[in-house]
Design a protein around this motif. Structure first.
Motif, PDB file in Angstrom:
ATOM      1  N   ILE A  37       0.890  -1.112   0.148  1.00  0.00           N
ATOM      2  CA  ILE A  37       0.049   0.082  -0.111  1.00  0.00           C
ATOM      3  C   ILE A  37       0.831   1.219   0.142  1.00  0.00           C
ATOM      4  O   ILE A  37       0.531   2.233  -0.659  1.00  0.00           O
ATOM      5  N   GLU A  38       1.875   1.278   0.790  1.00  0.00           N
ATOM      6  CA  GLU A  38       2.940   2.321   1.016  1.00  0.00           C
ATOM      7  C   GLU A  38       3.365   2.937  -0.472  1.00  0.00           C
ATOM      8  O   GLU A  38       3.535   3.671  -0.882  1.00  0.00           O
ATOM      9  N   LEU A  39       3.897   1.617  -1.290  1.00  0.00           N
ATOM     10  CA  LEU A  39       4.399   1.716  -2.496  1.00  0.00           C
ATOM     11  C   LEU A  39       3.514   2.432  -3.580  1.00  0.00           C
ATOM     12  O   LEU A  39       3.961   3.360  -4.188  1.00  0.00           O
ATOM     13  N   ALA A  40       2.197   1.777  -3.325  1.00  0.00           N
ATOM     14  CA  ALA A  40       1.350   2.469  -4.310  1.00  0.00           C
ATOM     15  C   ALA A  40       1.293   3.952  -3.964  1.00  0.00           C
ATOM     16  O   ALA A  40       1.015   4.886  -4.732  1.00  0.00           O
ATOM     17  N   VAL A  41       0.939   4.416  -2.748  1.00  0.00           N
ATOM     18  CA  VAL A  41       0.950   5.619  -2.301  1.00  0.00           C
ATOM     19  C   VAL A  41       2.011   6.764  -2.865  1.00  0.00           C
ATOM     20  O   VAL A  41       1.912   7.571  -3.321  1.00  0.00           O
ATOM     21  N   LEU A  42       3.310   6.140  -2.578  1.00  0.00           N
ATOM     22  CA  LEU A  42       4.449   6.570  -3.067  1.00  0.00           C
ATOM     23  C   LEU A  42       4.533   6.877  -4.501  1.00  0.00           C
ATOM     24  O   LEU A  42       5.102   8.146  -5.194  1.00  0.00           O
ATOM     25  N   ALA A  43       3.835   6.119  -5.201  1.00  0.00           N
ATOM     26  CA  ALA A  43       4.033   6.073  -6.776  1.00  0.00           C
ATOM     27  C   ALA A  43       2.714   7.053  -7.317  1.00  0.00           C
ATOM     28  O   ALA A  43       2.811   7.132  -8.416  1.00  0.00           O
ATOM     29  N   GLY A  44       2.273   7.579  -6.379  1.00  0.00           N
ATOM     30  CA  GLY A  44       1.172   8.673  -6.794  1.00  0.00           C
ATOM     31  C   GLY A  44      -0.525   8.188  -6.699  1.00  0.00           C
ATOM     32  O   GLY A  44      -1.367   8.882  -7.086  1.00  0.00           O
ATOM     33  N   SER A  45      -0.768   6.904  -6.087  1.00  0.00           N
ATOM     34  CA  SER A  45      -2.021   6.361  -6.281  1.00  0.00           C
ATOM     35  C   SER A  45      -2.751   7.032  -5.096  1.00  0.00           C
ATOM     36  O   SER A  45      -2.184   7.283  -3.651  1.00  0.00           O
ATOM     37  N   ARG A  46      -3.977   7.639  -5.370  1.00  0.00           N
ATOM     38  CA  ARG A  46      -4.885   8.274  -4.224  1.00  0.00           C
ATOM     39  C   ARG A  46      -5.774   7.236  -3.777  1.00  0.00           C
ATOM     40  O   ARG A  46      -6.375   7.280  -2.720  1.00  0.00           O
ATOM     41  N   ILE A  47      -6.307   6.523  -4.679  1.00  0.00           N
ATOM     42  CA  ILE A  47      -7.106   5.209  -4.507  1.00  0.00           C
ATOM     43  C   ILE A  47      -6.324   3.966  -4.458  1.00  0.00           C
ATOM     44  O   ILE A  47      -5.918   3.704  -5.541  1.00  0.00           O
ATOM     45  N   VAL A  48      -6.361   3.287  -3.374  1.00  0.00           N
ATOM     46  CA  VAL A  48      -5.968   1.923  -3.497  1.00  0.00           C
ATOM     47  C   VAL A  48      -7.123   0.603  -3.356  1.00  0.00           C
ATOM     48  O   VAL A  48      -7.840   0.827  -2.322  1.00  0.00           O
ATOM     49  N   ILE A  49      -7.110  -0.132  -4.240  1.00  0.00           N
ATOM     50  CA  ILE A  49      -8.031  -1.151  -4.201  1.00  0.00           C
ATOM     51  C   ILE A  49      -7.433  -2.473  -3.641  1.00  0.00           C
ATOM     52  O   ILE A  49      -6.554  -2.871  -4.571  1.00  0.00           O
ATOM     53  N   LEU A  50      -8.142  -2.975  -2.686  1.00  0.00           N
ATOM     54  CA  LEU A  50      -7.618  -4.105  -2.283  1.00  0.00           C
ATOM     55  C   LEU A  50      -8.581  -5.169  -2.876  1.00  0.00           C
ATOM     56  O   LEU A  50      -9.757  -5.410  -2.392  1.00  0.00           O
ATOM     57  N   ASP A  51      -8.109  -6.420  -3.560  1.00  0.00           N
ATOM     58  CA  ASP A  51      -9.088  -7.406  -3.889  1.00  0.00           C
ATOM     59  C   ASP A  51      -8.704  -8.505  -3.382  1.00  0.00           C
ATOM     60  O   ASP A  51      -7.649  -9.269  -3.529  1.00  0.00           O
ATOM     61  N   PHE A  52      -9.802  -8.950  -2.474  1.00  0.00           N
ATOM     62  CA  PHE A  52      -9.664 -10.092  -1.415  1.00  0.00           C
ATOM     63  C   PHE A  52     -10.026 -11.469  -2.125  1.00  0.00           C
ATOM     64  O   PHE A  52     -10.330 -12.458  -1.499  1.00  0.00           O
ATOM     65  N   ASP A  53     -10.414 -11.478  -3.301  1.00  0.00           N
ATOM     66  CA  ASP A  53     -10.927 -12.653  -4.127  1.00  0.00           C
ATOM     67  C   ASP A  53     -10.215 -13.749  -3.633  1.00  0.00           C
ATOM     68  O   ASP A  53     -10.885 -15.028  -3.214  1.00  0.00           O
ATOM     69  N   GLU A  54      -8.947 -14.044  -3.579  1.00  0.00           N
ATOM     70  CA  GLU A  54      -8.229 -15.115  -3.020  1.00  0.00           C
ATOM     71  C   GLU A  54      -7.560 -15.154  -1.481  1.00  0.00           C
ATOM     72  O   GLU A  54      -6.685 -16.007  -1.270  1.00  0.00           O
ATOM     73  N   VAL A  55      -7.948 -14.406  -0.814  1.00  0.00           N
ATOM     74  CA  VAL A  55      -7.788 -14.256   0.491  1.00  0.00           C
ATOM     75  C   VAL A  55      -8.686 -15.524   1.284  1.00  0.00           C
ATOM     76  O   VAL A  55      -9.689 -15.379   1.474  1.00  0.00           O
ATOM     77  N   SER A  56      -7.965 -16.266   2.129  1.00  0.00           N
ATOM     78  CA  SER A  56      -8.471 -17.174   2.889  1.00  0.00           C
ATOM     79  C   SER A  56      -8.632 -16.836   4.413  1.00  0.00           C
ATOM     80  O   SER A  56      -9.452 -17.402   5.396  1.00  0.00           O
ATOM     81  N   PHE A  57      -7.646 -15.675   4.923  1.00  0.00           N
ATOM     82  CA  PHE A  57      -7.779 -15.314   6.378  1.00  0.00           C
ATOM     83  C   PHE A  57      -7.197 -14.107   6.510  1.00  0.00           C
ATOM     84  O   PHE A  57      -6.181 -13.828   6.020  1.00  0.00           O
ATOM     85  N   VAL A  58      -7.679 -13.415   7.460  1.00  0.00           N
ATOM     86  CA  VAL A  58      -7.276 -12.148   8.088  1.00  0.00           C
ATOM     87  C   VAL A  58      -7.374 -11.995   9.463  1.00  0.00           C
ATOM     88  O   VAL A  58      -8.663 -12.056  10.058  1.00  0.00           O
ATOM     89  N   ASN A  59      -6.286 -11.861  10.066  1.00  0.00           N
ATOM     90  CA  ASN A  59      -6.645 -11.471  11.433  1.00  0.00           C
ATOM     91  C   ASN A  59      -6.294  -9.974  11.957  1.00  0.00           C
ATOM     92  O   ASN A  59      -6.461  -9.201  11.037  1.00  0.00           O
ATOM     93  N   SER A  60      -6.365  -9.747  13.220  1.00  0.00           N
ATOM     94  CA  SER A  60      -6.521  -8.404  13.668  1.00  0.00           C
ATOM     95  C   SER A  60      -5.154  -7.609  13.113  1.00  0.00           C
ATOM     96  O   SER A  60      -5.322  -6.320  13.193  1.00  0.00           O
ATOM     97  N   THR A  61      -4.212  -8.212  13.003  1.00  0.00           N
ATOM     98  CA  THR A  61      -2.991  -7.373  12.580  1.00  0.00           C
ATOM     99  C   THR A  61      -3.166  -6.911  11.099  1.00  0.00           C
ATOM    100  O   THR A  61      -2.936  -5.779  10.651  1.00  0.00           O
ATOM    101  N   GLY A  62      -3.596  -8.006  10.335  1.00  0.00           N
ATOM    102  CA  GLY A  62      -3.886  -7.554   8.932  1.00  0.00           C
ATOM    103  C   GLY A  62      -5.105  -6.239   8.790  1.00  0.00           C
ATOM    104  O   GLY A  62      -5.054  -5.335   8.234  1.00  0.00           O
ATOM    105  N   LEU A  63      -6.004  -6.320   9.754  1.00  0.00           N
ATOM    106  CA  LEU A  63      -7.056  -5.381   9.753  1.00  0.00           C
ATOM    107  C   LEU A  63      -6.408  -4.046  10.193  1.00  0.00           C
ATOM    108  O   LEU A  63      -6.858  -2.916   9.779  1.00  0.00           O
ATOM    109  N   GLY A  64      -5.703  -4.125  11.294  1.00  0.00           N
ATOM    110  CA  GLY A  64      -4.907  -3.018  11.514  1.00  0.00           C
ATOM    111  C   GLY A  64      -3.991  -2.111  10.679  1.00  0.00           C
ATOM    112  O   GLY A  64      -4.123  -1.000  10.460  1.00  0.00           O
TER     113      GLY A  64
END
Length: 96
Positions: A37-64
Motif C-alpha cells: 500500500i505504501e509503495l502504491a501511495v508513493l507512486a501517486g495512487s490516491r485510491i488503493v483497491i484491495l481485491d480479496f478474492d483469493e484471501v482465505s484468512f485475515v487476523n487483527s494485525t491485517g485489519l490494523g
C-alpha cells in the motif's frame, strides 16, 4: 496447518492502484500488505483497491494495517477500497 503465504500483484492506473491479494493476512504477512500500500501511495495512487478474492484468512494485525492505510489515504484526499471481502475475512471485518 501451514499458513498460505501472501502474494500481492499490483495493477496501477493513474491515481488508482489495485492490489490483488492471494493467501493469508496475519502477523507474519501484514507487513507485506502495508508495504505494498505504501509503495502504491508513493507512486501517486490516491485510491488503493484491495481485491480479496483469493484471501482465505485475515487476523487483527491485517485489519490494523488496513485501518492505518485508510486513515493515511483519507488524510491525503484518497481512500482504501475493499473488493470481494467475504467469508472469513468479512466476519473478521464485521467483528472489528
Amino acid at each position: 496447518m501451514t499458513p498460505t503465504p501472501l502474494l500481492i500483484t499490483t495493477e496501477a492506473a493513474p491515481d488508482v492502484a489495485t492490489l490483488r491479494l492471494d493467501g493469508e493476512i496475519d502477523l507474519s504477512s501484514s507487513h507485506l500488505l502495508a508495504e505494498a500500500i505504501e509503495l502504491a501511495v508513493l507512486a501517486g495512487s490516491r485510491i488503493v483497491i484491495l481485491d480479496f478474492d483469493e484471501v482465505s484468512f485475515v487476523n487483527s494485525t491485517g485489519l490494523g494495517a488496513m485501518v492505518a492505510a485508510t486513515k493515511r489515504l483519507r488524510n491525503e484526499g484518497g481512500d482504501l477500497v475493499l473488493r470481494r471481502f467475504r467469508g472469513i475475512p468479512a466476519s473478521a471485518l464485521a467483528t472489528t
